[in-house]
Design an enzyme around this catalytic site. Structure first.
Site, PDB file in Angstrom:
ATOM      1  N   ASN A  84      67.330  40.671  40.770  1.00 25.73           N
ATOM      2  CA  ASN A  84      66.166  40.779  41.553  1.00 25.73           C
ATOM      3  C   ASN A  84      65.414  42.403  41.401  1.00 25.73           C
ATOM      4  O   ASN A  84      64.286  42.592  41.539  1.00 25.73           O
ATOM      5  CB  ASN A  84      66.777  40.691  43.105  1.00 25.73           C
ATOM      6  CG  ASN A  84      65.655  41.252  43.989  1.00 25.73           C
ATOM      7  OD1 ASN A  84      64.682  40.354  44.103  1.00 25.73           O
ATOM      8  ND2 ASN A  84      65.889  42.266  44.847  1.00 25.73           N
ATOM      9  N   SER A 138      61.420  35.630  39.795  1.00 24.01           N
ATOM     10  CA  SER A 138      60.263  35.782  38.945  1.00 24.01           C
ATOM     11  C   SER A 138      59.221  36.153  39.779  1.00 24.01           C
ATOM     12  O   SER A 138      59.327  36.821  40.821  1.00 24.01           O
ATOM     13  CB  SER A 138      60.141  34.514  38.198  1.00 24.01           C
ATOM     14  OG  SER A 138      58.935  34.430  37.440  1.00 24.01           O
ATOM     15  N   TYR A 152      53.546  43.836  34.369  1.00 24.61           N
ATOM     16  CA  TYR A 152      54.477  43.145  35.194  1.00 24.61           C
ATOM     17  C   TYR A 152      54.616  41.749  34.882  1.00 24.61           C
ATOM     18  O   TYR A 152      55.743  41.007  34.748  1.00 24.61           O
ATOM     19  CB  TYR A 152      54.167  43.533  36.553  1.00 24.61           C
ATOM     20  CG  TYR A 152      55.077  42.931  37.599  1.00 24.61           C
ATOM     21  CD1 TYR A 152      56.485  43.535  37.946  1.00 24.61           C
ATOM     22  CD2 TYR A 152      54.820  41.627  38.370  1.00 24.61           C
ATOM     23  CE1 TYR A 152      57.187  43.073  38.704  1.00 24.61           C
ATOM     24  CE2 TYR A 152      55.713  41.252  39.206  1.00 24.61           C
ATOM     25  CZ  TYR A 152      56.886  41.790  39.602  1.00 24.61           C
ATOM     26  OH  TYR A 152      57.835  41.383  40.315  1.00 24.61           O
ATOM     27  N   LYS A 156      57.933  39.287  33.620  1.00 29.39           N
ATOM     28  CA  LYS A 156      58.344  38.200  34.382  1.00 29.39           C
ATOM     29  C   LYS A 156      58.275  36.914  33.615  1.00 29.39           C
ATOM     30  O   LYS A 156      58.982  36.063  33.595  1.00 29.39           O
ATOM     31  CB  LYS A 156      57.656  38.193  35.588  1.00 29.39           C
ATOM     32  CG  LYS A 156      58.064  39.070  36.708  1.00 29.39           C
ATOM     33  CD  LYS A 156      59.599  39.174  36.807  1.00 29.39           C
ATOM     34  CE  LYS A 156      59.958  40.064  37.988  1.00 29.39           C
ATOM     35  NZ  LYS A 156      61.375  40.285  38.420  1.00 29.39           N
ATOM     36  N   THR A 185      56.729  43.654  50.664  1.00 27.34           N
ATOM     37  CA  THR A 185      57.895  44.570  50.187  1.00 27.34           C
ATOM     38  C   THR A 185      57.339  45.749  49.764  1.00 27.34           C
ATOM     39  O   THR A 185      56.222  46.154  49.516  1.00 27.34           O
ATOM     40  CB  THR A 185      58.490  43.633  48.836  1.00 27.34           C
ATOM     41  OG1 THR A 185      57.447  43.776  47.808  1.00 27.34           O
ATOM     42  CG2 THR A 185      59.124  42.296  49.502  1.00 27.34           C
TER      43      THR A 185
END
Length: 232
Positions: A84, A138, A152, A156, A185
Site C-alpha cells: 500500500n 493500484s 504516478y 502504478k 487521503t
C-alpha cells in the site's frame, strides 16, 4: 490467527484496512515511515486484542523489508501482503514536462521496485500459507490518462503488470491489483491540494478488500467500486 503485512499503514487506507483485519482477529505487521504516527496507529489497532508489530522504516530499504517479513514469521507466518505504501513523484503533481526525474525514480522505487522486493522476501511464507494472497494497491491513473498524473500512473501501471505476472507464476496464491477509487487521503491532498471536492473516507472502500479475502476470486485487477456494487 492469520497474519498480514501492510505497508503504509499509519493512516488512510492502510490504517483502515489494518483496523478491519484486526477486528476479524488477524495479527498484523504494520509499516510506515513516520515512527510517531505509526506507533499511534498500532496502539489503536492493538485495542482489538490481536498482536500488532509496528516497524517504522522505508520500504526501499532491503533491511527494513527483511525485518517486516521476519516479524511476520515470529507471529506465525504471512497469509496476506498488502503493498500500500506509495510515492507520488512530485507534490503537488505536475505535467510531464516539469516532472523531476528524481521524483519519477522515487515513485518507481517505492511503488514498483520495493513492492516486488517485499513480495520476493515474503514468498516463502506466503507459499506456506493455506490461503496466501498479495494485494497491490493500484489507481485508476494506472489505466486512464489524467493530466499531471503521468509519473504516478506509470508506476502504478507497472505495479499492475507485475501483479498480473505474479498471479500467473504463483498459481497457488491469489494476487489482486486493486483500484480503490477516490478517497480522502493525505496522499491525494498532497497530489492535488487545490481540489475542494469531497472524497469518501478510506474506510468506505475497505469492504471491497474484505470481499476479496472472503470470496478469493481469481488473481487479477479489481476496482473497489465494482466490488462494492456487487455486494448490494
Amino acid at each position: 490467527m492469520p497474519v498480514a503485512i501492510i505497508t503504509g499503514a499509519s493512516k488512510g487506507l492502510g490504517r483502515a484496512l489494518a483496523e478491519a483485519l484486526a477486528a476479524r482477529g488477524w495479527d498484523l505487521v504494520l509499516d510506515a515511515r513516520t515512527e510517531g504516527v505509526l506507533k499511534e496507529a498500532a496502539g489503536a489497532v492493538s485495542a482489538y486484542g490481536t498482536r500488532v508489530t509496528a516497524l517504522a522504516g522505508d520500504v526501499t530499504d532491503a533491511r527494513h523489508r527483511a525485518g517486516l517479513v521476519a516479524a511476520a514469521w515470529r507471529l506465525g507466518g504471512a497469509d496476506l501482503l498488502v503493498n500500500n505504501a506509495s510515492a507520488l513523484g512530485a507534490e503537488p503533481l505536475v505535467r510531464l514536462e516539469g516532472l523531476p526525474l528524481e521524483g519519477l525514480r522515487r515513485a518507481l522505487e517505492v511503488n514498483v521496485v520495493a513492492a516486488l522486493g517485499l513480495v520476493q522476501e515474503a514468498l516463502p511464507l506466503l507459499r506456506a500459507s493455506a490461503a496466501g494472497a498479495v494485494i497491490a494497491v493500484s489507481s485508476d491513473a494506472a489505466a486512464e490518462a489524467y493530466e499531471t498524473w503521468g509519473g504516478y500512473g506509470a508506476s502504478k501501471a507497472a505495479l499492475d503488470h507485475l501483479a498480473a505476472v505474479l498471479g500467473e507464476e504463483e498459481p497457488g496464491l491469489r494476487v489482486w491489483a486493486v483500484d480503490p477509487g477516490d478517497m480522502a487521503t493525505d496522499l491525494y491532498a498532497a497530489a492535488v491540494p487545490d481540489d475542494g471536492d469531497p472524497r469518501p473516507a478510506p474506510a468506505s472502500v475497505v469492504p471491497a478488500f474484505l470481499r476479496l479475502l472472503d470470496e478469493r476470486p481469481a488473481s487479477g485487477r479489481y476496482a473497489a467500486p465494482a466490488l462494492l456494487e456487487g455486494q448490494r
